[in-house]
Design a protein around this motif. Structure first.
Motif, PDB file in Angstrom:
ATOM      1  N   PHE A 122       0.805  -1.217   0.000  1.00  0.00           N
ATOM      2  CA  PHE A 122       0.000   0.000   0.000  1.00  0.00           C
ATOM      3  C   PHE A 122       0.843   1.274   0.000  1.00  0.00           C
ATOM      4  N   THR A 123       1.877   1.307  -0.815  1.00  0.00           N
ATOM      5  CA  THR A 123       2.602   2.556  -1.058  1.00  0.00           C
ATOM      6  C   THR A 123       2.365   3.009  -2.493  1.00  0.00           C
ATOM      7  N   ASN A 124       1.190   2.690  -3.016  1.00  0.00           N
ATOM      8  CA  ASN A 124       0.883   3.039  -4.400  1.00  0.00           C
ATOM      9  C   ASN A 124       0.885   4.540  -4.628  1.00  0.00           C
ATOM     10  N   GLY A 125       0.461   5.306  -3.631  1.00  0.00           N
ATOM     11  CA  GLY A 125       0.502   6.752  -3.782  1.00  0.00           C
ATOM     12  C   GLY A 125       1.909   7.266  -3.966  1.00  0.00           C
ATOM     13  N   VAL A 126       2.867   6.620  -3.307  1.00  0.00           N
ATOM     14  CA  VAL A 126       4.266   7.050  -3.397  1.00  0.00           C
ATOM     15  C   VAL A 126       4.829   6.737  -4.780  1.00  0.00           C
ATOM     16  N   VAL A 127       4.661   5.494  -5.258  1.00  0.00           N
ATOM     17  CA  VAL A 127       5.224   5.144  -6.567  1.00  0.00           C
ATOM     18  C   VAL A 127       4.492   5.887  -7.684  1.00  0.00           C
ATOM     19  N   ARG A 128       3.189   6.138  -7.498  1.00  0.00           N
ATOM     20  CA  ARG A 128       2.458   6.905  -8.519  1.00  0.00           C
ATOM     21  C   ARG A 128       3.008   8.323  -8.609  1.00  0.00           C
ATOM     22  N   ARG A 129       3.289   8.913  -7.465  1.00  0.00           N
ATOM     23  CA  ARG A 129       3.824  10.278  -7.458  1.00  0.00           C
ATOM     24  C   ARG A 129       5.202  10.320  -8.109  1.00  0.00           C
ATOM     25  N   ILE A 130       6.030   9.317  -7.860  1.00  0.00           N
ATOM     26  CA  ILE A 130       7.353   9.259  -8.479  1.00  0.00           C
ATOM     27  C   ILE A 130       7.228   9.140  -9.989  1.00  0.00           C
ATOM     28  N   VAL A 131       6.338   8.256 -10.469  1.00  0.00           N
ATOM     29  CA  VAL A 131       6.180   8.056 -11.905  1.00  0.00           C
ATOM     30  C   VAL A 131       5.686   9.330 -12.582  1.00  0.00           C
ATOM     31  N   ARG A 132       4.736  10.010 -11.983  1.00  0.00           N
ATOM     32  CA  ARG A 132       4.250  11.236 -12.595  1.00  0.00           C
ATOM     33  C   ARG A 132       5.294  12.337 -12.590  1.00  0.00           C
ATOM     34  N   SER A 133       6.087  12.396 -11.538  1.00  0.00           N
ATOM     35  CA  SER A 133       7.198  13.352 -11.534  1.00  0.00           C
ATOM     36  C   SER A 133       8.180  13.019 -12.655  1.00  0.00           C
ATOM     37  N   ALA A 134       8.441  11.733 -12.846  1.00  0.00           N
ATOM     38  CA  ALA A 134       9.367  11.319 -13.897  1.00  0.00           C
ATOM     39  C   ALA A 134       8.829  11.682 -15.278  1.00  0.00           C
ATOM     40  N   LEU A 135       7.548  11.438 -15.519  1.00  0.00           N
ATOM     41  CA  LEU A 135       6.976  11.750 -16.828  1.00  0.00           C
ATOM     42  C   LEU A 135       6.983  13.252 -17.093  1.00  0.00           C
ATOM     43  N   ARG A 136       6.662  14.042 -16.097  1.00  0.00           N
ATOM     44  CA  ARG A 136       6.706  15.501 -16.296  1.00  0.00           C
ATOM     45  C   ARG A 136       8.135  15.962 -16.544  1.00  0.00           C
ATOM     46  N   GLY A 137       9.087  15.286 -15.886  1.00  0.00           N
ATOM     47  CA  GLY A 137      10.483  15.617 -16.128  1.00  0.00           C
ATOM     48  C   GLY A 137      10.911  15.279 -17.541  1.00  0.00           C
ATOM     49  N   LEU A 138      10.455  14.137 -18.040  1.00  0.00           N
ATOM     50  CA  LEU A 138      10.783  13.769 -19.418  1.00  0.00           C
ATOM     51  C   LEU A 138      10.190  14.767 -20.412  1.00  0.00           C
ATOM     52  N   LEU A 139       9.024  15.292 -20.094  1.00  0.00           N
ATOM     53  CA  LEU A 139       8.382  16.263 -20.981  1.00  0.00           C
ATOM     54  C   LEU A 139       9.014  17.647 -20.891  1.00  0.00           C
ATOM     55  N   ALA A 140       9.772  17.893 -19.814  1.00  0.00           N
ATOM     56  CA  ALA A 140      10.248  19.243 -19.543  1.00  0.00           C
ATOM     57  C   ALA A 140      11.462  19.643 -20.352  1.00  0.00           C
ATOM     58  N   ARG A 141      11.973  18.788 -21.208  1.00  0.00           N
ATOM     59  CA  ARG A 141      13.214  19.010 -21.940  1.00  0.00           C
ATOM     60  C   ARG A 141      13.431  20.482 -22.276  1.00  0.00           C
ATOM     61  N   GLY A 142      14.484  21.054 -21.727  1.00  0.00           N
ATOM     62  CA  GLY A 142      14.810  22.446 -21.993  1.00  0.00           C
ATOM     63  C   GLY A 142      14.111  23.421 -21.063  1.00  0.00           C
ATOM     64  N   ARG A 143      13.183  22.925 -20.240  1.00  0.00           N
ATOM     65  CA  ARG A 143      12.490  23.789 -19.296  1.00  0.00           C
ATOM     66  C   ARG A 143      12.871  23.361 -17.882  1.00  0.00           C
ATOM     67  N   GLU A 144      12.432  24.132 -16.918  1.00  0.00           N
ATOM     68  CA  GLU A 144      12.742  23.811 -15.525  1.00  0.00           C
ATOM     69  C   GLU A 144      12.097  22.481 -15.150  1.00  0.00           C
ATOM     70  N   LEU A 145      12.872  21.650 -14.514  1.00  0.00           N
ATOM     71  CA  LEU A 145      12.370  20.341 -14.123  1.00  0.00           C
ATOM     72  C   LEU A 145      11.391  20.480 -12.962  1.00  0.00           C
ATOM     73  N   PRO A 146      10.382  19.636 -12.923  1.00  0.00           N
ATOM     74  CA  PRO A 146       9.459  19.679 -11.785  1.00  0.00           C
ATOM     75  C   PRO A 146      10.199  19.315 -10.505  1.00  0.00           C
ATOM     76  N   ARG A 147       9.773  19.926  -9.433  1.00  0.00           N
ATOM     77  CA  ARG A 147      10.438  19.696  -8.149  1.00  0.00           C
ATOM     78  C   ARG A 147       9.567  18.821  -7.255  1.00  0.00           C
ATOM     79  N   TRP A 148      10.228  17.984  -6.522  1.00  0.00           N
ATOM     80  CA  TRP A 148       9.582  17.187  -5.476  1.00  0.00           C
ATOM     81  C   TRP A 148       9.594  18.040  -4.222  1.00  0.00           C
ATOM     82  N   ARG A 149       8.436  18.303  -3.703  1.00  0.00           N
ATOM     83  CA  ARG A 149       8.358  19.188  -2.538  1.00  0.00           C
ATOM     84  C   ARG A 149       7.987  18.348  -1.315  1.00  0.00           C
ATOM     85  N   PRO A 150       8.978  17.920  -0.577  1.00  0.00           N
ATOM     86  CA  PRO A 150       8.684  17.059   0.568  1.00  0.00           C
ATOM     87  C   PRO A 150       7.930  17.823   1.646  1.00  0.00           C
ATOM     88  N   SER A 151       7.099  17.121   2.356  1.00  0.00           N
ATOM     89  CA  SER A 151       6.390  17.734   3.469  1.00  0.00           C
ATOM     90  C   SER A 151       7.317  17.841   4.674  1.00  0.00           C
TER      91      SER A 151
END
Length: 803
Positions: A366-395
């Motif tokens: 039951f850490t699906n929320g964690v791996v889902r968040r990592i995957v979406r961060s990774a996909l946004r990072g792949l799309l960001a080519r040449g732009r600022e990378l998305p940041r992980w904002r820890p609580s």
């Protein structure tokens, strides 16, 4: 099989550039791919994210892979697959429901070969398939693969809880005993049972066992040499070890039994293999398995709720379709699947229009929320080519005292409730079917009153709404306002609920039945909580709500000839009632005779302690406050060992601890309660007897004499509550000194009044400097206990006791 293992070994060496090392017998380094230089900045960022996620969420091992077009640009493991073994790109994880993709692909490959019609009734291939009369005959493979067949979530045999390893044939045959939940095709109902049927069709058409058929028709042609539908066939030295957890604090190794509904969730794979799968998807077909037209069909929502919606979300064939917000106001179509199985969580996602993919796997349940968040961060990072990378904002941890201010009950205009419980410096939120830890939100747009649910189960975002006079007036939870309401002692539950309350099922998966806010409530699969709806015609039947894991299904309590409840039937799955400690005093069978225990303790000496200690100042509690009642169990036979250990029924604490207990007693008096003390200072020899007598599995309830108990220092107390008006001792979820999980301070079961009293006692003690013990609701340690030396003075010699 031997050729496949050899190919996998050679490919592993090639992937890490270690042909010479492998051949020379050098110890292997953790396997990985890349990173590709074009993505180095992103993979550095994702490595930070993975490490932060592991630490924050206490995840032993994670593995990630990123793909761009036909290339795996990065694959790496973090932490440990199992103790002492690093996780890497070739570590094998159980990937749960990601398995469904490969089962459905195998069946579509058979259709491509002209062997199947996925719109024909399944009964034409499986003549015995008849989950219910009438409409069941029309169930098609298309409906099954799109979760529109109306079947129950789990089959009566071979279900998620079934550790008997039944055959797939027996699993599917058992559906003849299960009701049809919804008419086929009418609404989405996620069903592991349905995909078991799909796998059984593959068996029947191929004439081979399911695992063999899916391997030959999909895994081998796609070159997925490290993917298996059987744990027994997977190389044991590469398998990750999964771990389980629950709201009450228990953690334990994940079970590994094979599932009867294997096509729905039994696949074992690595992120290297799953990354390869993503690169094949980027080509628009699965060479040698599926053509582009078939793959496109899998990526089309099969039963859209709104046929006019150009971008519907829902299930295609196997794949779930949704959208990824890209961060620039746009979105892209996203296809993939998540996976949750005992001890593991997986997220696999692909962006068809961009050709990017990502997969993440964790070895914690039951850490699906964690791996889902990592995957979406990774996909946004792949799309960001040449732009600022998305940041992980820890609580961040909650600010000091905020948890105490938030503690209470909240309600929205529709009558739905949320409860915040302060725990030490933190707090947790109970809302809907989940309980999540509250943390302070961090990063851009986060104000000082912004909170987030952030521990393993990722929860909602919250804002604190202050009242005119300060304090917390309301919580805005995902844009919905929950106003604080009074939180008095809840009323007792309906009497007819009481015989139903308790635990059902098996050690590896317990069904908890309890009362909450006046409703009979269940906690199922360890972490899913549902308020049930009693059937008007059958008082022993309770319906699940129309959301979550089991919509449309019900739980019926079973009774024996004497009327006592013996189990609970969930759509043909019978959860046997588990034995409970029963009424009265809990007892163990001591490992040694009492006389021998006394002799050994009398001949032994407390551990030698070095350092400066405060002079002992043990005081009688009733001398400071006569309203504190005593029920010293160890001065009688009314205790877990059935023998007296003290010569007098008295209780002492070091003076600062005793004075703090008096203050807590005064605070509780305002609620109409007083403290009853079961034990205070305890001679070391008694601790030694307890430990020597107690079986190993129950030793969390007794202290190790090698380090001494805080009771031995006069700085711990065991207590309960009594009613000032009636004088009666109040009932908690468990009895005092009950060696079971019911004694845990966060145990979910029992009744609302019992849990309310447990929390009232804990908070009163914490405010006066005591800390609760994680396994016993009645035990509290006073801050600074380590400043006192272990003592072995008999109780009747303390301060003139008994005189």
């Amino acid at each position: 099989m031997r050729r496949r293992v050899l190919r996998a070994a050679l490919r592993w060496c090639a992937g890490v550039g270690l042909f010479a090392a492998c051949g020379a017998g050098a110890p292997p380094a953790p396997a990985g791919i890349g990173p590709d230089p074009d993505y180095a900045e992103l993979t550095d960022r994702l490595s930070e994210i993975a490490r932060a996620a592991r630490e924050r969420h206490r995840i032993p091992g994670l593995a990630l892979a990123l793909t761009s077009g036909d290339r795996i640009v990065w694959a790496q493991g973090f932490g440990e697959a199992r103790p002492g073994v690093p996780a890497d790109a070739d570590t094998l994880f159980r990937v749960g429901s990601v398995s469904k993709l490969f089962t459905d692909i195998a069946v579509l490959a058979r259709r491509r070969a002209g062997e199947l019609d996925i719109d024909a009734p399944v009964a034409e291939v499986l003549p015995g398939f008849a989950p219910a009369a009438g409409p069941a005959a029309a169930i098609s493979l298309r409906q099954l693969m799109a979760h529109r067949a109306g079947l129950v979530r789990e089959p009566p045999v071979g279900h998620y809880f079934d550790d008997s390893a039944p055959t797939l044939e027996a699993t599917v045959s058992s559906l003849s005993r299960a009701p049809l939940v919804f008419p086929p095709g009418t609404r989405e109902k996620y069903s592991n049972a349905g995909i078991a049927v799909v796998g059984r069709v593959l068996e029947r058409i191929s004439g081979k066992p399911f695992a063999e058929a899916v391997t030959e028709s999909v895994l081998d042609p796609l070159g997925l040499d490290s993917s298996f539908f059987s744990l027994a066939r997977a190389p044991a030295d590469r398998l990750a070890r999964g771990s389980m957890w629950s709201y009450d604090g228990r953690e334990f190794p994940a079970p590994t039994f094979p599932l009867g509904m294997a096509p729905a969730g039994s696949m074992v794979s690595s992120v290297r293999d799953l990354g390869r799968f993503l690169t094949l998807l980027a080509g628009g077909e699965l060479p040698g398995v599926l053509d582009g037209e078939s793959l496109s069909e899998m990526w089309r929502v099969q039963f859209p709720e709104n046929p006019d919606d150009p971008d519907p979300a829902g299930f295609g064939l196997g794949f779930h379709l949704g959208a990824l917000e890209t961060g620039d106001g746009g979105s892209l179509r996203l296809v993939g699947h998540g996976g949750a199985i005992y001890g593991f969580s997986t997220e696999l996602a692909f962006l068809p229009e961009a050709g990017f993919g990502a997969v993440a796997v964790s070895n914690v349940d039951f850490t699906n929320g964690v791996v889902r968040r990592i995957v979406r961060s990774a996909l946004r990072g792949l799309l960001a080519r040449g732009r600022e990378l998305p940041r992980w904002r820890p609580s961040d941890p909650l600010p000091p005292d905020l948890g105490d201010l938030l503690h209470g009950l909240y309600e929205n205009e529709g009558g739905s409730r949320a409860r915040v419980t302060a725990r030490g410096a933190g707090a947790q939120l109970e809302i809907g079917s989940r309980t999540v830890a509250l943390r302070a939100a961090n990063g851009a747009g986060s104000e000082g009153n912004s909170l987030v649910g952030d521990f393993r189960l990722l929860g909602p975002r919250l804002s604190v709404v202050s009242g005119p006079a300060g304090g917390v007036h309301a919580l805005e939870i995902d844009s919905e306002v929950f106003r604080r309401i009074s939180d008095p002692l809840p009323p007792p539950p309906p009497p007819e609920f009481l015989p139903l309350l308790g635990e059902y099922g098996w050690d590896h998966n317990i069904l908890f039945v309890f009362e909450r806010d006046g409703a009979l409530t269940v906690l199922i699969e360890w972490l899913e909580r549902y308020a049930m709806i009693q059937d008007a015609a059958d008082p022993d039947r309770f319906h699940f709500p129309d959301h979550g894991l089991y919509p449309g299904e019900s739980l019926r309590f079973l009774r024996g000839p004497n009327g006592r409840v013996t189990g609970a039937d969930l759509s043909g799955i019978v959860f046997p009632r588990r034995p409970d400690p029963g009424e009265g005093t809990f007892r163990i069978e001591p490992l040694l005779p009492i006389g021998e225990l006394r002799r050994l303790a009398g001949e032994a000496s407390p551990p030698v302690e070095e350092g400066d200690f405060l002079a002992p100042d043990l005081v009688r509690l009733t001398d400071l406050d006569p309203s504190i009642r005593l029920d010293v169990r160890y001065a009688s036979e009314d205790n877990f060992m059935g023998t007296a250990f003290y010569e007098v029924a008295d209780a002492f604490l070091q003076r600062p601890a005793a004075e703090a207990l008096v203050r807590a007693n005064a605070a509780l008096r305002e609620y109409g309660y007083g403290i009853v003390v079961h034990d205070g200072y305890r001679p070391w020899r008694v601790t030694r007897m307890f430990f020597d007598a107690t079986p190993e599995p129950q030793r969390i309830f007794v202290a190790d004499p090698a380090s001494g108990s805080r009771h031995n220092r006069g700085a711990a107390v065991d207590i309960g509550l009594y009613d000032l008006e009636t004088g009666g001792v109040l009932q908690f979820v468990s009895g005092y000194d009950e060696f079971s999980e019911r004694a845990f301070p966060r145990y979910v079961g029992g009744t609302s009044p019992q849990r309310w009293l447990r929390e009232l006692l804990r908070r009163a003690m914490e405010r006066e400097g005591f800390a609760g013990y994680e396994y016993e609701w009645w035990h509290f340690d006073f801050g600074g206990w380590e400043r006192y030396r272990i003592q072995n003075l008999p109780l009747h010699r303390v301060g003139g006791a008994g005189s």
